[in-house]
Design a protein around this motif. Structure first.
Motif, PDB file in Angstrom:
ATOM      1  N   ARG A 123      83.685   4.727   8.916  1.00 36.37           N
ATOM      2  CA  ARG A 123      83.771   3.247   9.490  1.00 36.37           C
ATOM      3  C   ARG A 123      84.939   2.583   9.808  1.00 36.37           C
ATOM      4  NH1 ARG A 123      80.280   2.434   3.827  1.00 36.37           N
ATOM      5  NH2 ARG A 123      81.975   3.534   3.354  1.00 36.37           N
TER       6      ARG A 123
ATOM      7  N   LEU B 190      84.325   1.714  15.068  1.00 32.53           N
ATOM      8  CA  LEU B 190      84.368   0.106  14.884  1.00 32.53           C
ATOM      9  C   LEU B 190      83.780  -0.538  16.053  1.00 32.53           C
ATOM     10  CD1 LEU B 190      87.783  -0.195  12.702  1.00 32.53           C
ATOM     11  CD2 LEU B 190      85.472  -0.990  11.952  1.00 32.53           C
ATOM     12  N   ARG B 191      84.216  -0.011  17.138  1.00 36.20           N
ATOM     13  CA  ARG B 191      83.962  -0.770  18.351  1.00 36.20           C
ATOM     14  C   ARG B 191      82.524  -0.435  18.433  1.00 36.20           C
ATOM     15  NH1 ARG B 191      86.977   1.408  23.190  1.00 36.20           N
ATOM     16  NH2 ARG B 191      87.009   3.531  22.162  1.00 36.20           N
TER      17      ARG B 191
ATOM     18  N   THR C 271      80.156  -0.103  16.139  1.00 33.16           N
ATOM     19  CA  THR C 271      79.274  -0.816  15.247  1.00 33.16           C
ATOM     20  C   THR C 271      79.338  -2.264  15.519  1.00 33.16           C
ATOM     21  OG1 THR C 271      81.237  -0.618  13.664  1.00 33.16           O
ATOM     22  CG2 THR C 271      79.265   0.685  13.406  1.00 33.16           C
ATOM     23  N   GLU C 272      80.569  -2.746  16.014  1.00 36.45           N
ATOM     24  CA  GLU C 272      80.483  -4.158  16.626  1.00 36.45           C
ATOM     25  C   GLU C 272      79.693  -4.292  17.821  1.00 36.45           C
ATOM     26  OE1 GLU C 272      83.970  -7.318  18.143  1.00 36.45           O
ATOM     27  OE2 GLU C 272      84.532  -5.251  17.565  1.00 36.45           O
ATOM     28  N   ARG C 273      79.662  -3.460  18.769  1.00 38.95           N
ATOM     29  CA  ARG C 273      78.757  -3.698  19.908  1.00 38.95           C
ATOM     30  C   ARG C 273      77.299  -3.707  19.579  1.00 38.95           C
ATOM     31  NH1 ARG C 273      79.795  -3.068  25.366  1.00 38.95           N
ATOM     32  NH2 ARG C 273      78.060  -4.030  26.372  1.00 38.95           N
ATOM     33  N   THR C 274      76.862  -2.686  18.488  1.00 36.09           N
ATOM     34  CA  THR C 274      75.610  -2.447  18.211  1.00 36.09           C
ATOM     35  C   THR C 274      75.177  -3.444  16.781  1.00 36.09           C
ATOM     36  OG1 THR C 274      76.097  -0.485  16.941  1.00 36.09           O
ATOM     37  CG2 THR C 274      75.468  -0.261  19.051  1.00 36.09           C
ATOM     38  N   ARG C 275      76.163  -4.102  16.459  1.00 35.92           N
ATOM     39  CA  ARG C 275      75.705  -4.896  15.236  1.00 35.92           C
ATOM     40  C   ARG C 275      75.351  -4.205  13.957  1.00 35.92           C
ATOM     41  NH1 ARG C 275      72.245 -10.116  17.702  1.00 35.92           N
ATOM     42  NH2 ARG C 275      73.782 -10.767  19.312  1.00 35.92           N
ATOM     43  N   GLY C 276      76.155  -3.143  13.716  1.00 31.13           N
ATOM     44  CA  GLY C 276      76.066  -2.353  12.488  1.00 31.13           C
ATOM     45  C   GLY C 276      75.287  -1.037  12.576  1.00 31.13           C
TER      46      GLY C 276
END
Length: 870
Positions: free
Chosen positions: A366, A372-373, A375-380
């Motif tokens: 994580r 990080l990029r 999860t930020e784009r897919t909202r977690g």
């Protein structure tokens, strides 16, 4: 063995300076130019703070770059005048050497056994000898101490103890022990080793080793090599040998243990090796492991014991670990309804973090920049896709296989293990195909009575039950009447469908399994199917003959027959061997062109500073002069390198450029040579010694004319072949496109991430730590997935279309296989609770905003050992 003025304060200062240099480089030229990323720099700084006080467990998740962090510490120790020992799995020696070289640390080849140990003293001239105790950094195999020294072992393997003891008595008491001068001739390398060890100890008489030698030689009779021959595990003489070998390795300030979770038992080879090494009074250990715990929390204690912590420290940690485990289990039951359960967990988690933090560093995925990029784009959402298993549905199977599943389930009820082990084993092996062929031969065997005495008749109920068992066994056997039954196994066919779907998008696949027979069948069937497709489409296939073995129901020719039927191929089956030979020979002129240009291109393309490649090129040129190239067979060195280079450049029928040829030549040398290096001082005679083994390895791998769309890596695969396979699999355009790896061989340490992002678990494990290691082969820093992610983010594709690390377990529904998977999922949840802070799986609150907030608060309370979030 003379030690300089070493201190851990110097090491800490060196580590901080190294991080400052990396940060300056990243600021000036961008993060890609730096050797360490942000998270690795933070870990190095955390080591600088702690390593002077005690050892540290570096437990970063798989693929986060633990080796690179360890190399920085090793370099700092060497810079401060200290010595380091690295203990790594035997298959990872060359990867460690590569990382050490990049980090500016010089290290000899991995030390794997006694022969390599004595080689350090094998030079004819004393001035050419470099004893192990003078080498700043030593790389040892986990299996270094696994010596087989029984009664019949060769004498040289047990000569070191009597020779060192004899020379020590001569040096300290002016005479050899009784019987030594008449005890026969000793191996010269052993004699050199003993003399070097004794002379070094005499120069430093205050060393603990000197006192130990004096005590042992004074209290025990001299161990005559012809009389005292028992050097087996646990014997007195074995302990003396281990101690003596350890003295020859010298005193270490730092011991780095890679894959430190392996062999946790005190009697294992790794534990014995650690006991053998001589540590300085302030020696520190660095344990590298992505899974400090795998199955239960008691393994925390084993991990900290391996770190070298005192039992008193472990005793203080244990109650906190136990309390945290109990709080997790209580929370899982009452997390929705009980504030007390949540509070208890938060308190236990805080204590757990406080007590373990000094000894433990852990970053997880994580914190990775690419994750990080994503999860930020897919909202977690997770960057790993584990929700699409390769499922075998019993209801959709052909009738014989449905009957087999029903029969094996009936057997599990009707049979007793002591009466018919075949029946029980069939249920366990049906889903994975392991042992089915052996079981078939036992099905018709009569069932022996289980009565207490031979003359006592069977109970009528037992007799009826045994008759039912035999009937169900015969029913199960109906599915296996075909001689090629494994080629038709539903799980294997489902795996092939999943693999070929990935191949259609021009990507590679990594398959993990446990059982060799079904894995071998999978490889042969994949190759046969791809061969038929290419022949039908007129695309070149690098194979000239098909091997057939009338005694093997699963031979290469049998695979072609089955694949021909499965694909309903329009090719004439009988004409395939001739068609293969004709298309292979048609490419002979292109191969001949490269053969004739090979030496010229290598001579022009290899730099003068490339000492080893130039020297190996000289050997290749000499081989051509000794034999007419026009008459060369496939095993001639020039023909051999030609075939290997064509395979590596990805188009055996094409024409690679001179630059591609030179690059492939360098990579072949690096992968197939034990001692490849670019050192300018490499000796010509050493290169000459390496030439013949290099040719033998390439011959094993490339001399045969056989397609390699799919390849098998298992316990019987030579180390050199494993390295060549790894290199080829990491190249996007070359064979193999599918690598089927036995779990115990390919799950730890290997970098297989440069051209692959799909893992298929053909035989899922029971241990979630093992599965994490398997997935970690492709989920690593700088992976194929991360490069694809960069490309897709630049194109601004929708979040749902972003690439993921695809993980597909093969699950045979309705069999024992499905139960295995459920157990693994539960244990996986336990592992994530211990190591990732995911005490409650996110799926349990999915779609419920209130409970999602509860889980978010629990996640925030979870223990954190990351140097980035301290």
């Amino acid at each position: 063995m003379t030690r300089t003025d070493f201190s851990w304060a110097k090491v800490s200062a060196a580590l901080r300076r190294r991080v400052a240099e990396q940060e300056q480089l990243a600021w000036e030229k961008g993060e890609a130019a730096a050797h360490l990323n942000k998270g690795q720099c933070a870990s190095v700084l955390a080591l600088a703070e702690r390593i002077g006080e005690h050892g540290v467990v570096l437990a970063d998740e798989v693929g986060m770059g633990k080796t690179r962090i360890a190399v920085e510490l090793i370099g700092a120790v060497n810079e401060a005048g200290g010595r380091a020992a690295i203990i790594a799995p035997p298959g990872l020696g060359y990867q460690w050497q590569d990382e050490l070289k990049r980090g500016g640390v010089s290290v000899p080849p991995m030390l794997r056994g006694l022969l390599g140990y004595f080689e350090a003293w094998g030079a004819a001239e004393a001035s050419e000898q470099t004893p192990w105790f003078e080498v700043p950094t030593v790389l040892l195999s986990h299996a270094f101490a696994n010596w087989r020294l029984g009664e019949g072992t060769q004498r040289w393997r047990r000569e070191l103890v009597p020779e060192v003891f004899a020379q020590w008595r001569k040096a300290t008491g002016s005479r050899y022990p009784n019987g030594y001068l008449h005890s026969g001739k000793y191996d010269k390398w052993v004699t050199n080793t003993a003399a070097s060890i004794v002379n070094a100890l005499r120069d430093n008489p205050r060393q603990p080793a000197s006192a130990w030698l004096s005590d042992v030689t004074a209290q025990h009779p001299w161990p005559h090599p012809e009389v005292y021959t028992d050097y087996g595990n646990g014997s007195l003489y074995r302990s003396w040998l281990e101690q003596t070998v350890g003295i020859g390795l010298g005193t270490f300030d730092l011991v780095v243990i890679d894959e430190a979770h392996k062999g946790r038992g005190s009697g294992g080879g790794l534990s014995r090796l650690l006991g053998m090494l001589c540590g300085a009074p302030d020696c520190r250990r660095l344990c590298l492991t992505a899974t400090p715990v795998e199955l239960n929390v008691q393994q925390w204690r084993q991990t900290f014991q391996r770190l070298g912590l005192d039992e008193a420290v472990c005793d203080r940690l244990q109650p906190v670990i136990d309390d945290f485990d109990q709080a997790i289990r209580h929370l899982r039951i009452h997390w929705r309804s009980s504030d007390a359960a949540r509070h208890r967990y938060e308190t236990a988690a805080s204590a757990f973090q406080t007590m373990l933090r000094p000894y433990l560093l852990r970053r997880d995925k994580r914190e990775d920049a690419d994750v990080l990029r994503f999860t930020e784009r897919t909202r977690g959402e997770s960057h790993r896709n584990t929700r699409e298993p390769v499922s075998v549905d019993v209801q959709r199977l052909a009738l014989p296989w449905r009957q087999a599943v029903c029969a094996t389930e009936a057997l599990s009820v009707a049979s007793r293990l002591e009466e018919n082990a075949t029946a029980k084993r069939l249920r366990l092996t049906l889903a994975n195909g392991h042992g089915i062929a052996d079981l078939l031969g036992q099905i018709d065997e009569p069932v022996e009575p289980s009565a207490s005495t031979p003359d006592q008749p069977l109970n009528p109920l037992d007799e009826k039950r045994q008759q039912r068992v035999q009937w169900w066994l015969k029913s199960a056997a109906q599915a296996f009447q075909s001689p090629h039954h494994l080629f038709e196994h539903p799980a294997i066919l489902a795996t092939i469908s999943a693999i070929e779907a990935v191949h259609e998008r021009k990507e590679k696949v990594l398959v993990f399994g446990r059982f060799t027979a079904p894995m071998r069948v999978l490889v042969r069937l994949l190759n046969a199917r791809e061969m038929l497709r290419r022949l039908d489409a007129g695309v070149y296939w690098p194979q000239s003959v098909i091997r057939a073995d009338d005694t093997d129901d699963h031979s290469e020719w049998a695979a072609v027959q089955v694949a021909h039927r499965q694909l309903q191929s329009p090719l004439d089956l009988a004409a395939i061997p001739e068609l293969l030979a004709r298309q292979y020979n048609s490419q002979g002129s292109r191969r001949e062109q490269l053969r004739r240009r090979l030496l010229e291109w290598l001579d022009a393309g290899l730099g003068e500073h490339e000492q080893v490649p130039r020297a190996m090129f000289g050997c290749l040129r000499d081989a051509e002069l000794n034999k007419d190239l026009a008459d060369a067979a496939e095993k001639h060195p020039v023909a051999l390198f030609t075939r290997a280079i064509l395979d590596l450049t990805g188009d055996p029928a094409g024409s690679p450029t001179p630059e591609q040829v030179c690059a492939a030549f360098r990579q072949l040398l690096e992968a197939a040579s034990d001692r490849y290096a670019d050192d300018s001082d490499v000796a010509q005679d050493e290169v000459a010694v390496q030439w013949e083994p290099l040719l033998a390895r390439l011959q094993d791998e490339y001399a045969h004319q056989e397609g390699g769309f799919a390849r098998l890596m298992y316990g019987g695969t030579e180390q050199s072949t494993r390295r060549l396979l790894q290199m080829a699999f990491n190249r996007s355009d070359s064979f193999p496109r599918v690598l089927v790896a036995q779990s115990a061989v390919g799950r730890e340490g290997l970098n297989l991430h440069l051209a692959c992002r799909t893992v298929i678990l053909m035989h899922p494990e029971w241990n979630p730590g093992v599965v994490e290691q398997q997935i970690g082969r492709v989920d690593r820093v700088g992976s194929h997935w991360s490069r694809q992610l960069d490309e897709e983010l630049e194109r601004d594709v929708p979040a749902a279309e972003l690439p993921r690390i695809d993980v597909h377990p093969v699950i045979f529904r309705g069999t024992y296989d499905e139960y295995n998977w459920q157990v693994l999922l539960e244990r996986w949840d336990d592992l994530r609770a211990q190591l990732h802070g995911e005490v409650i799986p996110a799926r349990e609150a999915e779609g419920d905003l209130e409970y999602e907030k509860v889980l978010a608060n629990l996640q925030a309370s979870a223990p954190c050992f990351s140097p980035l979030r301290r």
